[in-house]
Design a protein around this motif. Structure first.
Motif, mmCIF file in Angstrom:
data_model
loop_
_atom_site.group_PDB
_atom_site.id
_atom_site.type_symbol
_atom_site.label_atom_id
_atom_site.label_comp_id
_atom_site.label_asym_id
_atom_site.label_seq_id
_atom_site.Cartn_x
_atom_site.Cartn_y
_atom_site.Cartn_z
ATOM 1 N N MET A 52 0.958 -1.174 0.055
ATOM 2 C CA MET A 52 -0.054 0.121 -0.108
ATOM 3 C C MET A 52 0.849 1.157 -0.117
ATOM 4 S SD MET A 52 -3.259 0.966 -0.282
ATOM 5 C CE MET A 52 -3.956 -0.207 0.319
ATOM 6 N N VAL A 53 0.497 2.307 -0.845
ATOM 7 C CA VAL A 53 1.323 3.243 -1.042
ATOM 8 C C VAL A 53 1.030 4.502 0.147
ATOM 9 C CG1 VAL A 53 1.725 5.598 -2.369
ATOM 10 C CG2 VAL A 53 1.447 3.188 -3.290
ATOM 11 N N HIS A 54 2.031 5.057 0.595
ATOM 12 C CA HIS A 54 1.801 5.814 2.003
ATOM 13 C C HIS A 54 2.671 7.335 1.709
ATOM 14 C CE1 HIS A 54 1.075 2.028 3.724
ATOM 15 N NE2 HIS A 54 0.507 2.696 4.869
ATOM 16 N N ALA A 55 2.070 8.254 2.530
ATOM 17 C CA ALA A 55 2.800 9.563 2.427
ATOM 18 C C ALA A 55 3.245 9.739 3.985
ATOM 19 C CB ALA A 55 1.798 10.575 1.763
ATOM 20 N N LEU A 56 4.425 10.562 3.977
ATOM 21 C CA LEU A 56 4.737 10.934 5.296
ATOM 22 C C LEU A 56 4.443 12.362 5.397
ATOM 23 C CD1 LEU A 56 6.604 10.307 8.055
ATOM 24 C CD2 LEU A 56 8.643 10.978 6.745
ATOM 25 N N THR A 57 3.798 13.036 6.458
ATOM 26 C CA THR A 57 3.900 14.562 6.696
ATOM 27 C C THR A 57 4.782 14.969 7.750
ATOM 28 O OG1 THR A 57 1.977 14.072 8.316
ATOM 29 C CG2 THR A 57 1.488 14.489 6.085
ATOM 30 N N LYS A 60 6.755 17.255 14.199
ATOM 31 C CA LYS A 60 5.302 16.515 14.328
ATOM 32 C C LYS A 60 5.482 15.744 12.888
ATOM 33 C CE LYS A 60 2.508 19.918 16.526
ATOM 34 N NZ LYS A 60 1.211 20.735 16.404
ATOM 35 N N PHE A 61 4.829 14.404 13.092
ATOM 36 C CA PHE A 61 5.117 13.327 11.888
ATOM 37 C C PHE A 61 3.821 12.669 11.767
ATOM 38 C CE2 PHE A 61 7.005 11.213 15.512
ATOM 39 C CZ PHE A 61 6.652 10.034 15.502
ATOM 40 N N GLY A 62 3.602 12.059 10.461
ATOM 41 C CA GLY A 62 2.285 11.424 10.329
ATOM 42 C C GLY A 62 2.574 10.577 9.066
ATOM 43 N N LEU A 63 2.034 9.023 9.330
ATOM 44 C CA LEU A 63 2.203 8.360 8.028
ATOM 45 C C LEU A 63 0.673 8.117 7.652
ATOM 46 C CD1 LEU A 63 3.812 6.380 6.644
ATOM 47 C CD2 LEU A 63 3.013 4.432 8.191
ATOM 48 N N PHE A 64 0.473 8.299 6.642
ATOM 49 C CA PHE A 64 -0.953 8.433 5.816
ATOM 50 C C PHE A 64 -1.071 7.074 4.628
ATOM 51 C CE2 PHE A 64 -1.058 12.262 8.128
ATOM 52 C CZ PHE A 64 -2.350 12.681 8.301
ATOM 53 N N GLU A 65 -1.950 6.383 4.719
ATOM 54 C CA GLU A 65 -2.284 5.690 3.606
ATOM 55 C C GLU A 65 -3.142 6.298 2.584
ATOM 56 O OE1 GLU A 65 -4.843 1.561 3.500
ATOM 57 O OE2 GLU A 65 -3.040 1.413 5.033
ATOM 58 N N ASP A 88 -10.126 10.650 1.461
ATOM 59 C CA ASP A 88 -8.973 11.272 1.980
ATOM 60 C C ASP A 88 -8.019 10.382 2.716
ATOM 61 O OD1 ASP A 88 -9.122 14.164 2.330
ATOM 62 O OD2 ASP A 88 -10.456 13.902 4.103
ATOM 63 N N PRO A 89 -6.543 10.584 2.563
ATOM 64 C CA PRO A 89 -5.705 9.929 3.076
ATOM 65 C C PRO A 89 -6.149 9.295 4.605
ATOM 66 C CG PRO A 89 -4.746 11.698 1.821
ATOM 67 C CD PRO A 89 -6.200 12.026 2.060
ATOM 68 N N THR A 90 -5.756 8.192 4.859
ATOM 69 C CA THR A 90 -6.246 7.578 6.105
ATOM 70 C C THR A 90 -5.036 7.662 7.113
ATOM 71 O OG1 THR A 90 -7.414 6.067 5.072
ATOM 72 C CG2 THR A 90 -6.728 5.586 7.299
#
Length: 396
Positions: free
Chosen positions: A1-6, A15-20, A27-29
């Motif tokens: 599954m492709v993810h993005a890091l914020t 601050k960091f977040g991993l979104f699917e 919306d990204p999860t």
């Protein structure tokens, strides 16, 4: 599954977040959300899964997060353990200052990064740390699409009178103008309001983003018309440690009569003023509300006074008011501040329902209030994740 890091890099935090990203239709999860604070001194990492369960809530060895690159490495270690099969294809960054040119998220090429570095004098306490996070991510993920999301971009459509100062025109051309900040938060609130109350979104709305950093934005049809923040993130409301609006003559006095250097004045205005300076106690509104001291009460009173004053000014800029929205750590959580801001504001058509306010409902105005008052939690990370997903879709 492709993810993005914020990534949202502050002076001593990350601050960091991993979104699917899914199939792009929703919306990204969020899968992991976290923060490392006190980078370089006593680093501490807290992270949670999407269901709120805690992944980490513990101090880190100082040498493991001595700088933003080290902090990012620790965040990535946690993500790798929790989501070992994540395909990280995009990284979205909060960048405080986009200057006069950037009115939308931008892919971070070497040319764009160099351009953003020239803006460091316009946001000296934010931009260098934002870009430090960018450089750390570029080193960690050289093949990922890297996207900058600008806090100033939401305000780039201001009318000229809300964008300028009464200085010789040459300074405006050099970039000395009103930029406005907290744009990612305002972007989210605008979109959320369109979902839950489209009739209000299309009208005249003031959003009060109240937290350790605080500002207000006047919108018409979801677009920024005026903001309390101007050339820098110092202007407008008093904040946790920042002064807010200040007569420029005070700065001249500090230089000429007190003999203070630029660095000393910057430290005073950014780190030792605001609620902390007024109260002599704390920059944390929760502690000030609990304190039984005259100085704490006076600090709160000044904070509220400035909000009410800017509320009237922004309503004038909008030509009226249909809704007031509270967001940010104080705006979302302080029953007292919302009450004090709205008390006696019937003249503008605003009437708070104290029971709804105490319960923290979304709508906290009375049924008869002409101006609707809402509390909407903001979410800057999802705005960054959306931008990263959209840029990834464009570049393939």
């Amino acid at each position: 599954m492709v993810h993005a890091l914020t990534l949202n890099a502050g002076s001593s935090s990350l601050k960091f977040g991993l979104f699917e990203l899914g199939d792009g239709r929703g919306d990204p999860t969020p899968r992991i959300l976290g923060e490392i604070d006190r980078i370089g001194s006593q680093p501490h990492m807290r992270a949670t899964r999407e269901d709120g369960s805690v992944l980490s809530d513990a101090p880190l060895p100082a040498e493991d997060a001595a700088d933003h690159a080290g902090a990012l490495a620790r965040a990535l270690d946690l993500i790798a353990r929790e989501r070992p099969h994540a395909q990280l294809r995009a990284v979205g960054h909060r960048v405080v200052h986009g200057g006069p040119e950037h009115a939308a998220p931008a892919r971070l090429t070497p040319e764009v990064l160099a351009d953003l570095a020239t803006l460091e004098p316009l946001a000296p306490l934010h931009q260098p740390h934002n870009l430090a996070g960018v450089r750390a991510a570029l080193a960690a993920f050289p093949d990922a699409v890297q996207v900058a999301c600008f806090d100033t971009a939401f305000h780039r459509h201001h009318p000229w009178v809300n964008d300028t100062f009464a200085l010789p025109r040459a300074y405006y051309d050099k970039g000395v103008r009103r930029y406005g900040f907290h744009g990612l938060s305002y972007d989210y609130i605008s979109g959320r309001l369109a979902e839950i109350a489209p009739h209000l979104h299309s009208g005249r709305v003031i959003v009060a983003h109240l937290g350790n950093g605080a500002s207000m934005c006047g919108m018409i049809g979801g677009r920024s018309i005026a903001s309390t923040m101007g050339f820098s993130a110092l202007d407008g409301l008093p904040m946790g440690t920042r002064s807010g609006q200040l007569d420029p003559g005070v700065v001249l006095y500090l230089m000429e009569q007190e003999g203070m250097s630029v660095a000393e004045i910057s430290d005073l205005l950014y780190r030792k003023s605001g609620l902390l300076g007024l109260s002599g106690l704390s920059n944390d509104m929760r502690r000030l509300e609990e304190a039984d001291t005259d100085a704490a009460r006076e600090a709160i009173a000044y904070f509220v006074f400035r909000i009410r004053r800017e509320l009237g000014a922004l309503a004038a800029a909008l030509g009226g008011l249909d809704a007031l929205v509270f967001c940010g750590g104080i705006g979302e959580n302080s029953v007292l501040i919302r009450h004090k801001v709205c008390e006696g504001m019937g003249w503008i058509g605003l009437e708070l329902d104290d029971a709804r306010n105490a319960r923290g409902e979304t709508l906290v105005s009375t049924d008869l209030s002409r101006v609707r008052v809402l509390v909407i939690p903001t979410d800057e990370e999802i705005v960054i994740a959306r931008a990263a997903r959209d840029m990834l879709g464009r570049v393939g």
